[in-house]
Design a protein around this motif. Structure first.
Motif, short mmCIF file in Angstrom:
data_model
loop_
_atom_site.label_atom_id
_atom_site.label_comp_id
_atom_site.label_asym_id
_atom_site.label_seq_id
_atom_site.Cartn_x
_atom_site.Cartn_y
_atom_site.Cartn_z
N UNK A 129 0.84 -1.19 0.00
CA UNK A 129 0.00 0.00 0.00
C UNK A 129 0.88 1.25 0.00
N UNK A 130 0.44 2.28 -0.71
CA UNK A 130 1.21 3.52 -0.78
C UNK A 130 0.49 4.63 -0.04
N UNK A 131 1.25 5.43 0.69
CA UNK A 131 0.75 6.61 1.39
C UNK A 131 1.64 7.76 0.95
N UNK A 132 1.07 8.70 0.21
CA UNK A 132 1.89 9.69 -0.48
C UNK A 132 2.25 10.87 0.40
N UNK A 133 1.25 11.59 0.91
CA UNK A 133 1.51 12.80 1.70
C UNK A 133 1.67 12.41 3.16
N UNK A 134 2.90 12.17 3.59
CA UNK A 134 3.15 11.66 4.93
C UNK A 134 2.83 12.67 6.03
N UNK A 135 2.55 13.93 5.66
CA UNK A 135 2.16 14.90 6.68
C UNK A 135 0.78 14.56 7.25
N UNK A 136 -0.09 14.02 6.42
CA UNK A 136 -1.47 13.78 6.84
C UNK A 136 -1.91 12.33 6.69
N UNK A 137 -1.10 11.50 6.05
CA UNK A 137 -1.46 10.09 5.86
C UNK A 137 -0.27 9.22 6.27
N UNK A 138 -0.58 8.07 6.81
CA UNK A 138 0.48 7.13 7.13
C UNK A 138 1.22 7.46 8.42
N UNK A 139 2.29 6.73 8.65
CA UNK A 139 3.03 6.85 9.89
C UNK A 139 2.49 5.90 10.94
#
Length: 210
Positions: free
Chosen positions: A47-57
């Motif tokens: 799975x990909x999470x592009x904008x790590x500021x608001x998605x993922x982590x």
């Protein structure tokens, strides 16, 4: 909570795509997967999470959206009914039988062979509106408290379609995911009469109100 376990009806995996007039990179477009995926501290393999500021982590590793919420979208926006199907809002897993009013912040579940914990609601961004082609989706999600929730991963493992999501533990003095939106909205409406709790056990730092 009425149900302590439900089946994972769908696993959705995103690949790099673009959205909006500026072709902004995104991972919101998810495809149904029939594969077994590793559950790591940062989410599902592939799975990909592009904008790590608001998605993922670590606090937003896996996004869970209840399948039954799509009926509310169809009722509110019938002209977009065909667009409201599981996987379309960008979730990683879909189930029936668990909603934001039943699941609490801090709830610990066994997901496949992993152990995960509810960390926060999803705060919808402009990409949700853009994906459905309607400017009211995000506000509807917040006002109806149907955002779904994220998990942090406590123990890694694997997830396959049809695996079980089983409640293992609920924190003392925990509150439903949906109530987080009541707290959020009350901060902007001083006349709401709602008195928020002083502390929300298990809530990620991003959403701390205390």
């Amino acid at each position: 909570m009425q149900k302590r376990s439900v089946s994972v009806e769908g696993i959705y995996i995103g690949q790099l795509n673009t959205i909006g007039p500026d072709n902004t990179p995104t991972g919101i477009f998810k495809n149904l997967s029939e594969k077994t995926h590793e559950i790591t501290e940062l989410g599902l393999s592939d799975d990909i999470q592009v904008d790590k500021r608001v998605h993922g982590g670590p606090e937003k590793a896996i996004y869970h959206y209840p399948a039954e919420h799509y009926a509310l979208f169809k009722q509110a926006l019938p002209h977009l009914s065909d667009s409201f199907i599981p996987g379309s809002i960008g979730e990683n897993i879909s189930t029936s039988g668990l909603t934001d009013t039943e699941v609490h912040i801090g709830d610990t579940f066994r997901l496949g062979s992993a152990i995960v914990q509810v960390s926060q609601p999803r705060r919808p961004c402009w990409k949700v509106n853009q994906k459905y082609g309607n400017a009211h989706i995000a506000s509807l999600i917040m006002s109806e408290a149907i955002s779904g929730w994220y998990y942090r991963v406590l123990e890694t493992g694997e997830l396959s379609p049809g695996d079980t999501l089983e409640l293992l533990e609920r924190m003392e003095n925990s509150i439903p995911v949906a109530e987080i939106w009541q707290i959020f909205m009350a901060r902007f409406d001083k006349n709401s009469g709602y008195t928020p709790p002083e502390h929300v056990p298990g809530l990620s730092d991003e959403w701390r109100f205390d």
